[in-house]
Design an enzyme around this catalytic site. Structure first.
Site, mmCIF file in Angstrom:
data_model
loop_
_atom_site.group_PDB
_atom_site.id
_atom_site.type_symbol
_atom_site.label_atom_id
_atom_site.label_comp_id
_atom_site.label_asym_id
_atom_site.label_seq_id
_atom_site.Cartn_x
_atom_site.Cartn_y
_atom_site.Cartn_z
ATOM 1 N N THR A 193 -12.826 -14.241 -12.134
ATOM 2 C CA THR A 193 -12.188 -14.857 -13.299
ATOM 3 C C THR A 193 -13.046 -16.025 -13.786
ATOM 4 O O THR A 193 -14.107 -16.305 -13.218
ATOM 5 C CB THR A 193 -10.785 -15.385 -12.951
ATOM 6 O OG1 THR A 193 -10.935 -16.488 -12.046
ATOM 7 C CG2 THR A 193 -9.938 -14.305 -12.297
ATOM 8 N N ILE B 106 -12.039 -17.271 -7.695
ATOM 9 C CA ILE B 106 -10.803 -16.507 -7.952
ATOM 10 C C ILE B 106 -11.189 -15.182 -8.619
ATOM 11 O O ILE B 106 -11.817 -15.172 -9.682
ATOM 12 C CB ILE B 106 -9.806 -17.284 -8.826
ATOM 13 C CG1 ILE B 106 -9.467 -18.623 -8.179
ATOM 14 C CG2 ILE B 106 -8.541 -16.458 -9.064
ATOM 15 C CD1 ILE B 106 -8.418 -19.431 -8.924
ATOM 16 N N TYR B 107 -10.813 -14.097 -7.988
ATOM 17 C CA TYR B 107 -11.134 -12.752 -8.457
ATOM 18 C C TYR B 107 -9.851 -12.023 -8.835
ATOM 19 O O TYR B 107 -8.763 -12.390 -8.406
ATOM 20 C CB TYR B 107 -11.852 -11.974 -7.349
ATOM 21 C CG TYR B 107 -13.206 -12.551 -6.976
ATOM 22 C CD1 TYR B 107 -14.373 -11.965 -7.450
ATOM 23 C CD2 TYR B 107 -13.304 -13.675 -6.160
ATOM 24 C CE1 TYR B 107 -15.618 -12.483 -7.113
ATOM 25 C CE2 TYR B 107 -14.544 -14.208 -5.819
ATOM 26 C CZ TYR B 107 -15.699 -13.601 -6.301
ATOM 27 O OH TYR B 107 -16.919 -14.110 -5.979
ATOM 28 N N TYR C 50 -21.322 29.417 -9.201
ATOM 29 C CA TYR C 50 -20.724 30.593 -9.816
ATOM 30 C C TYR C 50 -20.551 31.747 -8.839
ATOM 31 O O TYR C 50 -21.495 32.199 -8.212
ATOM 32 C CB TYR C 50 -21.553 31.080 -11.007
ATOM 33 C CG TYR C 50 -21.184 32.490 -11.411
ATOM 34 C CD1 TYR C 50 -19.865 32.788 -11.748
ATOM 35 C CD2 TYR C 50 -22.105 33.531 -11.407
ATOM 36 C CE1 TYR C 50 -19.486 34.083 -12.068
ATOM 37 C CE2 TYR C 50 -21.741 34.826 -11.739
ATOM 38 C CZ TYR C 50 -20.428 35.095 -12.057
ATOM 39 O OH TYR C 50 -20.044 36.378 -12.366
ATOM 40 N N ASP D 16 -4.332 -3.144 -12.319
ATOM 41 C CA ASP D 16 -3.634 -2.955 -13.585
ATOM 42 C C ASP D 16 -3.461 -4.248 -14.371
ATOM 43 O O ASP D 16 -3.153 -4.222 -15.561
ATOM 44 C CB ASP D 16 -2.242 -2.348 -13.342
ATOM 45 C CG ASP D 16 -2.321 -0.928 -12.805
ATOM 46 O OD1 ASP D 16 -3.447 -0.404 -12.685
ATOM 47 O OD2 ASP D 16 -1.258 -0.351 -12.521
ATOM 48 N N SER E 297 0.808 -1.219 0.000
ATOM 49 C CA SER E 297 0.000 0.000 0.000
ATOM 50 C C SER E 297 0.844 1.274 0.000
ATOM 51 O O SER E 297 0.594 2.185 0.768
ATOM 52 C CB SER E 297 -0.922 -0.008 1.230
ATOM 53 O OG SER E 297 -1.918 0.978 1.086
ATOM 54 N N ILE F 103 -12.460 -18.933 -13.247
ATOM 55 C CA ILE F 103 -12.391 -19.991 -12.236
ATOM 56 C C ILE F 103 -13.130 -19.529 -10.980
ATOM 57 O O ILE F 103 -12.860 -18.440 -10.457
ATOM 58 C CB ILE F 103 -10.937 -20.343 -11.894
ATOM 59 C CG1 ILE F 103 -10.194 -20.641 -13.202
ATOM 60 C CG2 ILE F 103 -10.862 -21.461 -10.856
ATOM 61 C CD1 ILE F 103 -9.296 -21.800 -13.229
ATOM 62 N N CYS G 63 1.654 6.478 -7.078
ATOM 63 C CA CYS G 63 1.506 7.681 -7.910
ATOM 64 C C CYS G 63 2.391 8.821 -7.416
ATOM 65 O O CYS G 63 2.545 9.831 -8.104
ATOM 66 C CB CYS G 63 0.052 8.130 -7.934
ATOM 67 S SG CYS G 63 -1.067 6.874 -8.586
#
Lengths: 553, 553
Positions: B280, B285-286, B432, B290, B40, B282, B44
């Site tokens: 996925t 399974i997740y 505004y 990226d 973690s 399967i 960036c």
């Protein structure tokens, strides 16, 4: 045959309508009547010109009659007050400085008279140094007074947008300023649990606030040097303030007295009533801007919201309808923003006060995200409040902060326009790089919190509920670190840091409701999830200790 | 019985999933495997740490294994690479620095391996001063090289986000930088008619751009002092650049080699394929982040968009689904933003290049509104491009400017999320006041222009079409003032200022199409309305002379 269109009032909505009409209809005869000298001036810029932020007066004059003639072939008649409308003969009476009274016929009439400052019948109110700010003439007069440098102190009566902008700008000139506001707080679009951010910022910059107080009378103090005449402002609480200048910014009323005999339907407070095509009850007569009653986009109820953005949009819609294009106005949602020295406040939609009046049930969340990634320099906290109904539909939002406030409220205002639910905010894909936001933007975070509440995974309480907390039936737990607790905490709370909570569950009574809080609400949420999964009945203080300290000011 | 969940990869999506899982399920056994030392971290932020904008290294470490254990009861195992997945036995093989290889069983598996920098087989690429930037170790190594102060020049290979952020940050350290980009322009999210803003800003700050060029080989220049070894970067066009440091930022590929034997379906370029629940092929399974292929929200086609925002959102969605809450990911729209010295660039949705590949017809508009009211100090222009389809549906937007760019693209990104048309932008009620916007916000203005195009009240041409203008069948008219025309104009154009146009119509040939232009497109629009109502066939240059000059760079 070409249409003849008369427009009454040349600022904002009126000028927008004129330009759009010409673009749609090169043949139409378009006449614009303006009572004063200037059309299409930057009325939102006037306080900043007085405060020397805007230094070039000519920049305030956005359009001139000459330019409107050359560019748009508009017949602009200044110093021309429309004093009567005769819808039976489709004509108006114009009172011209040069030509006297005359009649002018129309095929279509657009009313854009605007609103004028309220002048309550307070004793002594008529005095050259007691003034309001509506137009360029007012501005020039006030600027001259300020430039004389005889103004060391000013009293601003009214804590609305214009009053607060004037207070800020006078203070920027090193004038001592007192704001007198009859309500308990300034800036009505904000709820009492948010407004402390604004009031603190003003006080930090040396502005005195007289809240829940009002002017009883103005006493004119005669001086030998007549130019330096002062005013004693007597307040209803018995105190008095001696001052050099009084700005009246109590509020505005629609400038529609000239319509009294016209058969044009007006609301109870004098606003022109229009349908969603901006047409009045009389065929071919349209109205726009601060003088009309609008439908609130969120509540669908009638209201009056004098703002420049809606006025300009309405001007365009009127032009479309007169030109035969079908166009409707879908309502005003009250998106507004104000600069307060280094702080920005912005709001959109309905606040709690309005929702209570409408008897609409709602949820409230508070959060304190950073304007951008905290590891990147100059991140600053945003105090964000989001309100949504029991089905999750977004009702309103309010925010204060140094940076990024306008962006977040504009995003939420956009979501509201599309009828979004608070859960929809979780899916917004906003631009992220460390100088601009966080991977989970503050708006996403609001969505996550709202989503958890709707799914009953999180129950919250607001700081104001602490006053009514049933002491015997609840335990108030500070889940921040011991060090944070020792620096200051809510009276009656015990300290169990969230990171120790799993090991200290036996210190808590399962027969009592556990009210947890942390600094901003995030650790409290984690604590509430731990506790509720261990069988506790738990609520988390939304916005945490930070919201508590700000709402109890 | 409690669930056992293994998470592979502890950055962005993986860490988000872990924290959310714990909040949803206090009983679950959650193990997070991270190949490197740090979980973690602020990936960036790495370029900004190298550039000394972020000075405190500890700020990059958002979460530590210890904190994840204390707060969320997560078993974090660092220096633990997952090398194989055995879905038949629901187990994985872990290669631990301390424990060697071992197996671990799971009920649910979450894959968040991320993407790794491309390392093409270029001669000489293996060298200590030729490096890429993915993790804290890379960062520390690069920071050490820079701190030695032996780096006077650097070559950045690749003009994507990471390459350009590195170039900016190295330049901020007074290092001479050359960016080598194989495509004709940097930053692929922007079209060629917008990217000049970015490229000019970089060049104005002394960065050299080698566009449409690529590295042929790296030659290692031996020095007596081994620490100061230089590299000769030989380019495909035959030139060479001698440099002290090479940053490889050619692009990334999913770090999914360890899945080769797993039966988990991968895309042609190695991305993990998932359904909208992030699962996925399967069961149990997740995958997130990226390393996965996503559906583009606007085009509904498969794509890969490595961005931190979507990765974090996906992590939360995976956790919800594993915890039994139904949650779906609706796709990525490519909202992105980049700081380029004093400039900001932001984009969302599809650009022209993507639309042409997908053979989707579209309209393009360019405009140059001010960031806020021009009469208020420090207003700056925003170059805004908006793309919409033939029914008006918003497809994408790109913008560059010094201020207010993030806000406008975020608002448009929000509108896109709700399936908005460009006409819907006319109705957005944005906040505004003069320091923040104009009564008609830039986003409203884009809506007005788009609305006029859809209603056939305005026909536009883009600057690139000038090259193909049929000279004999068209007249190109500059409707700016004579003074503006004389300062510079498009070759072949005649001058008729808009304010004289009504009186000079007879100078124009009705048998030819009139192509008008002004500075930014607004006077051209007025001119086009005058002309079309007088029977001319007319088109207006969208974005005006300003867009012309920027698109022809």
């Amino acid at each position: 045959m070409s249409k003849k269109i008369l427009i009454v009032g040349g600022v904002a909505g009126g000028a927008s309508a004129a330009a759009r009409l010409r673009r749609l209809d090169e043949q139409a005869e378009i006449v614009l009547f303006e009572r004063d000298e200037h059309i299409s001036f930057a009325n939102c810029g006037l306080p900043y010109y007085i405060g020397d932020t805007i230094t070039d007066r000519s920049k305030l004059l956005v359009q001139t009659p000459q330019a409107m003639k050359q560019r748009f072939n508009i017949d602009v008649r200044i110093f021309s007050e429309v004093v009567a409308i005769h819808s039976d003969t489709k004509s108006i009476t114009v009172r011209s400085k040069d030509r006297g009274d005359y009649e002018e016929s129309y095929d279509y009439l657009v009313l854009s008279p605007g609103a004028k400052p309220l002048m309550p019948p307070i004793e002594g109110i008529h005095h050259p140094k007691i003034t309001s700010l509506r137009n360029i003439a007012d501005t020039d007069r006030m600027k001259a007074l300020v430039n004389e440098q005889t103004i060391q102190h000013a009293v601003v009566v009214g804590g609305g947008f214009i009053g607060i902008e004037m207070a800020e700008n006078l203070r920027e000139l090193n004038i001592d300023v007192t704001v007198v506001e009859a309500a308990p707080h300034i800036l009505a679009p904000y709820d009492t649990d948010m407004i402390a951010y604004a009031e603190q910022e003003l006080m930090n910059h040396g502005i005195q606030l007289e809240l829940g107080n009002a002017v009883a009378s103005f006493e004119h103090l005669k001086q030998e040097d007549n130019n330096n005449e002062q005013i004693n402002v007597h307040l209803k609480n018995g105190t008095a303030i001696t001052t050099d200048l009084v700005i009246l910014a109590i509020g505005v009323q629609p400038d529609t007295a000239f319509l009294k005999e016209s058969n044009i339907a007006l609301g109870t407070r004098g606003h022109i009533l229009v349908n969603d095509a901006m047409e009045t009850n009389i065929a071919n007569i349209y109205a726009v801007g601060d003088a009309i009653e609008v439908t609130h986009f969120v509540s669908n109820t009638a209201t009056a919201i004098p703002l420049a953005g809606p006025a300009n949009k309405q001007g365009r819609i009127v032009a479309d309808n007169i030109a035969g294009l079908s166009s409707t106005y879908k309502g005003t949602q009250g998106s507004s923003i104000i600069k307060l020295f280094d702080l920005t406040g912005a709001a959109t939609g309905l606040n709690e006060r309005a929702l209570q009046q409408l008897a609409i049930p709602y949820h409230v969340i508070h959060l304190h995200p950073a304007s951008h990634a905290t590891y990147y320099p100059d991140a600053s906290p945003i105090a964000l409040k989001v309100i949504f109904d029991e089905q999750g539909k977004l009702l309103g939002a309010q925010a204060f902060g140094k940076d990024g406030v306008d962006k977040r409220i504009d995003v939420i205002a956009t979501a509201i326009r599309f009828g979004a639910s608070v859960t929809d905010l979780t899916e917004l894909e906003l631009c992220y790089a460390p100088p601009y936001s966080s991977a989970k933007d503050p708006v996403n975070m609001a969505g996550y919190i709202g989503h958890n509440i709707l799914a009953d995974r999180l129950r919250v309480f607001v700081a104001n509920e602490l006053a009514e907390r049933p002491i015997d039936e609840t335990v108030l737990v500070d889940v921040r670190t011991k060090e944070e607790h020792d620096r200051g905490h809510i009276a009656g709370s015990i300290s169990i840091p969230v990171d120790e909570l799993r090991d200290r569950l036996d210190e808590l009574d399962k027969n009592k409701e556990i009210w947890v809080y942390c600094q901003v609400g995030l650790r409290g949420y984690t604590a509430s999830r731990i506790l509720s999964q261990h069988g506790f009945n738990v609520r988390n203080l939304t916005g945490g200790y930070k919201s508590y300290t700000m709402s109890s000011l």
